[in-house]
Write an enzyme that holds these catalytic residues in place. Sequence first.
Site, PDB file in Angstrom:
ATOM      1  CE1 TYR A  34      -3.594   2.566   0.572  1.00 50.15           C
ATOM      2  CE2 TYR A  34      -2.263   3.339   2.293  1.00 50.15           C
ATOM      3  CZ  TYR A  34      -3.256   3.536   1.663  1.00 50.15           C
ATOM      4  OH  TYR A  34      -4.189   4.596   1.723  1.00 50.15           O
TER       5      TYR A  34
ATOM      6  CG  ASP B  58      -2.526  -3.910   5.367  1.00 43.38           C
ATOM      7  OD1 ASP B  58      -3.757  -4.166   5.501  1.00 43.38           O
ATOM      8  OD2 ASP B  58      -2.058  -2.710   5.047  1.00 43.38           O
TER       9      ASP B  58
ATOM     10  CE  LYS C 297      -9.082   1.990   2.637  1.00 40.54           C
ATOM     11  NZ  LYS C 297      -7.383   1.595   2.562  1.00 40.54           N
TER      12      LYS C 297
END
Length: 380
Positions: free
Chosen positions: A98, A170, A195
């Site tokens: 990310y 993650d 999210k």
Amino acid sequence: MKFGTKAIHAGQEPDPTNGAIMTPIYQTSTYVQESPGNHKGYAYARGKNPTREALQQCIAALENAKHCLCFSSGMGAIDAVAKLLNPGDEVIATDDLYGGTYRMFTKVFARFGIKFHFVNMQEAHNIKNYINNNTKLLWVETPTNPTCRIIDIKACASIAQEHGLLLAVDNTFASPFLQNPLDMGAHIVMHSVTKYLSGHSDVIMGALCVNDDKLFDDLAFIHNSCGAVPGPQDSFLVLRGLKTLHIRMERHCFNGRKVAEFLRNHPKVDKVYWPGFTDMPNYEIGASQMRDFGGMMSFTLKQDSKEAAFKLASNCKVFSLAESLGGVESLIGHPASMTHASIPKEEREKSGVTDSLLRLSVGIEDIDDLLLDLAQAIDA
Ligand SMILES: *Cc1c(COP(=O)(O)O)cnc(C)c1O
């Protein structure tokens, strides 16, 4: 209790004063004490808030974790993990990471004398080439963002165990509905709650889940000392969102499969990255560590240019052009200029983030409308 029941009930009892079935929003910064230090477990709301407590218990239950801490953002949660480290320590992280995590590691924590190695972990044994006496943490993302590579969590856990390292995963892309890394030997699970967990694109929040009591105490100390805590209103919104997580995820997975197959059969589309294709690298590992394959994917165009990708993205009417993912609405993004803009071109192209790559977060709308929208946007 099974997943869907925990999503609705874990951590949440009817309010003892009046039976309210929904956890109240405890909009308070402090709590009255009988005499100094004599209180009901709540002294000041940076440390503890009942709405946040309920949420933390619910997320912990979904990750089969003993403890959970919620943060004011996903980055706040990652920041707390990095603060477990000391100058001189080294971290081995997934290379296909990310963008915000890469930025924090390289631009913030590198300045404090922590060294980061970004490694292709598709072959987990690659990790071993970077381990030395200073290595403290493995930071893993799977499926990766945006090219949906699968990393073998159990293999990483056994390397971590052998060398006395912490393994943090993650789990934002998979959500706890699809994957529970603590059950596979990870020590820390991190979420951008923003999210899938929240699911309605109306909150920024992060979470860490752990089983180990000492690790929890260390993280809780950082949580309270550094102060990146979420407010009660946001905690309430996420508690509400979580109640439909299992139903939403089923539809994300169903729609995701249809969209991935549609793209793969489209003559103008080149590569499609979606972990549910049996010919994807590490498919077997993905199929064994995930319960289904989700609604995140990316694809490239045969006309491999930024302009072609931009045109497609702006032609979409149901898919909105936006950063983020995991909400009920479908989103399309251009990682090279949006989420991954902070990663140098050479670095991002190594992990497949080329100029025409588009990422989809397939939402839970009617599948027919999603397919029609993509068809007209590609051909327009
Ligand atoms: C969004 C995201 C983050 C950062 O979370 P924020 O809530 O935006 O701070 C970290 N990891 C992944 C995989 C993400 O998608």
